[in-house]
Design a protein around this motif. Structure first.
Motif, short mmCIF file in Angstrom:
data_model
loop_
_atom_site.label_atom_id
_atom_site.label_comp_id
_atom_site.label_asym_id
_atom_site.label_seq_id
_atom_site.Cartn_x
_atom_site.Cartn_y
_atom_site.Cartn_z
N GLY A 53 0.80 -1.21 0.00
CA GLY A 53 0.00 0.00 0.00
C GLY A 53 0.84 1.26 0.00
O GLY A 53 2.06 1.23 0.11
N GLU A 54 0.15 2.40 -0.12
CA GLU A 54 0.79 3.71 -0.06
C GLU A 54 -0.02 4.61 0.87
O GLU A 54 -1.22 4.37 1.09
CB GLU A 54 0.87 4.35 -1.45
N TYR B 21 -0.45 8.21 0.56
CA TYR B 21 -1.19 9.28 -0.12
C TYR B 21 -0.91 9.22 -1.61
O TYR B 21 0.09 8.64 -2.05
CB TYR B 21 -0.77 10.65 0.45
N ASP B 22 -1.82 9.82 -2.39
CA ASP B 22 -1.58 9.85 -3.84
C ASP B 22 -0.50 10.88 -4.16
O ASP B 22 -0.08 11.65 -3.29
CB ASP B 22 -2.86 10.11 -4.62
N LYS C 228 -5.48 12.73 -1.77
CA LYS C 228 -6.24 11.58 -1.30
C LYS C 228 -5.40 10.71 -0.37
O LYS C 228 -4.24 10.43 -0.66
CB LYS C 228 -6.71 10.72 -2.48
N ALA C 229 -6.00 10.29 0.73
CA ALA C 229 -5.36 9.31 1.61
C ALA C 229 -5.65 7.92 1.05
O ALA C 229 -6.79 7.60 0.72
CB ALA C 229 -5.92 9.44 3.02
N LEU C 230 -4.62 7.10 0.95
CA LEU C 230 -4.74 5.77 0.36
C LEU C 230 -4.60 4.66 1.40
O LEU C 230 -4.68 3.48 1.04
CB LEU C 230 -3.67 5.58 -0.73
N TRP C 231 -4.41 5.03 2.66
CA TRP C 231 -4.13 4.00 3.66
C TRP C 231 -5.37 3.24 4.12
O TRP C 231 -5.27 2.32 4.93
CB TRP C 231 -3.38 4.58 4.85
N SER D 36 -7.02 1.45 1.99
CA SER D 36 -7.12 0.42 0.97
C SER D 36 -7.00 -0.98 1.58
O SER D 36 -6.79 -1.13 2.79
CB SER D 36 -5.99 0.61 -0.05
N LYS E 156 -11.74 3.65 7.17
CA LYS E 156 -12.67 4.40 6.30
C LYS E 156 -13.01 5.75 6.92
O LYS E 156 -12.99 6.79 6.24
CB LYS E 156 -13.94 3.59 6.07
N VAL F 298 -9.88 7.99 6.80
CA VAL F 298 -9.58 8.50 5.46
C VAL F 298 -10.48 9.69 5.12
O VAL F 298 -10.03 10.66 4.49
CB VAL F 298 -9.73 7.37 4.42
N ASP G 288 -8.86 13.16 4.03
CA ASP G 288 -9.10 13.82 2.74
C ASP G 288 -9.53 15.27 2.92
O ASP G 288 -9.14 16.15 2.14
CB ASP G 288 -10.15 13.04 1.94
#
Length: 277
Positions: A65-66, A68-69, A74-77, A79, A258, A261, A265
């Motif tokens: 995973g990452e 942030y974009d 966008k927060a990507l954590w 995922s 969720k 995030v 965001d």
């Protein structure tokens, strides 16, 4: 630079026939099971606060995973890799390897007092263990590869040349000499528990044998926060709270992430306006 490491109690591991901490998931989990059988009732305490978020980030990267974009919008954590990472942390409590609701710094204090077999913490603890737990037999290893790819949260101290100073060539040259001099002397800096960034310093005889230098064998494992303005606020007000909620069993891992995030965001959007990126 500095990172998380896996501190292990050598006396505890010797009871189950190990000389050092396992570095792969299956072997690590087997060791925890055997440590319980050997008498350490809770061999791996899972914190809900510091350094829980550093553990989560390390595992997030391990699972692919990452944070942030690339645009920092966008927060990507939240995922699937994030859910896998946080779920593994919660499982350590469910499996009885850790007590529930571990108080701040209790996991480190328990390790220091010979009550815990393994604990993930920063390499800045090395000198504290040497000074304040002289009878404890311990070692230091990279944190285990739980997710499939070696990765660990890392950070560093940085020297910055301002744009104002950069207009004066004499100041630029003086700054280069100053930074180079400190870098060449980072064998002394390493004695504080840090890992020298300069290759030649890490290879110096007086540094090469220090516990933390072994963590730098695989430089690709080191991961850093992205250079986003205001990212510290996003971490403390969203990611850290999400991790704590899950570990404290106030919410499931997926739900906690969720919710976190959504907060992250909004904070990222606010930062974009605030810092005009």
């Amino acid at each position: 630079m500095h990172c998380l490491g896996d501190y292990y109690n050598t006396a505890h591991l010797e009871k189950i026939g190990l000389k050092e901490a396992p570095t792969e998931r299956a072997a690590y989990e087997d060791a925890l099971t055997e440590l319980k059988k050997a008498g350490t009732s809770t061999p791996f305490w899972m914190p809900s606060k510091w350094p829980a978020h550093l553990m989560f980030m390390s595992l997030l990267w391990q699972f692919g995973g990452e944070l942030y974009d690339a645009d920092g919008t966008k927060a990507l954590w939240g995922s699937e890799p994030g859910v896998q990472a946080l779920s593994w942390m919660v499982e350590q409590i469910d499996k009885g390897f850790s007590p529930a609701k571990v108080a701040l710094d209790s996991q480190y204090a328990a390790f220091k007092n010979d009550k815990v077999s393994l604990t993930w913490d920063g390499i800045w603890q090395i000198n504290d263990l040497k000074t304040n737990a002289p009878s404890l037999k311990w070692g230091l290893a990279p944190i285990p590869n739980i997710g499939g790819t070696p990765a660990v949260w890392s950070a560093s101290h940085n020297f910055v040349l301002t744009s104002q100073a950069g207009r004066d060539p004499n100041k630029v040259q003086a700054a280069k000499v100053f930074i180079d001099t400190l870098s060449r002397q980072s064998t002394e800096w390493a004695k504080a528990g840090m890992i020298p960034a300069r290759n030649s310093a890490r290879q110096a005889p007086e540094v090469a044998g220090l516990p933390q230098v072994g963590l730098a064998r695989d430089l690709t494992a080191f991961h850093f926060l992205p250079a986003l303005a205001g990212v510290g606020d996003v971490q403390s007000k969203a990611l850290e709270l999400a991790v704590a909620k899950a570990v404290l069993k106030q919410s499931g891992p997926a739900e906690a992430l969720k919710e976190g995030v959504a907060t992250a965001d909004q904070l990222l959007a606010d930062n974009k306006r605030k810092y005009a990126q």
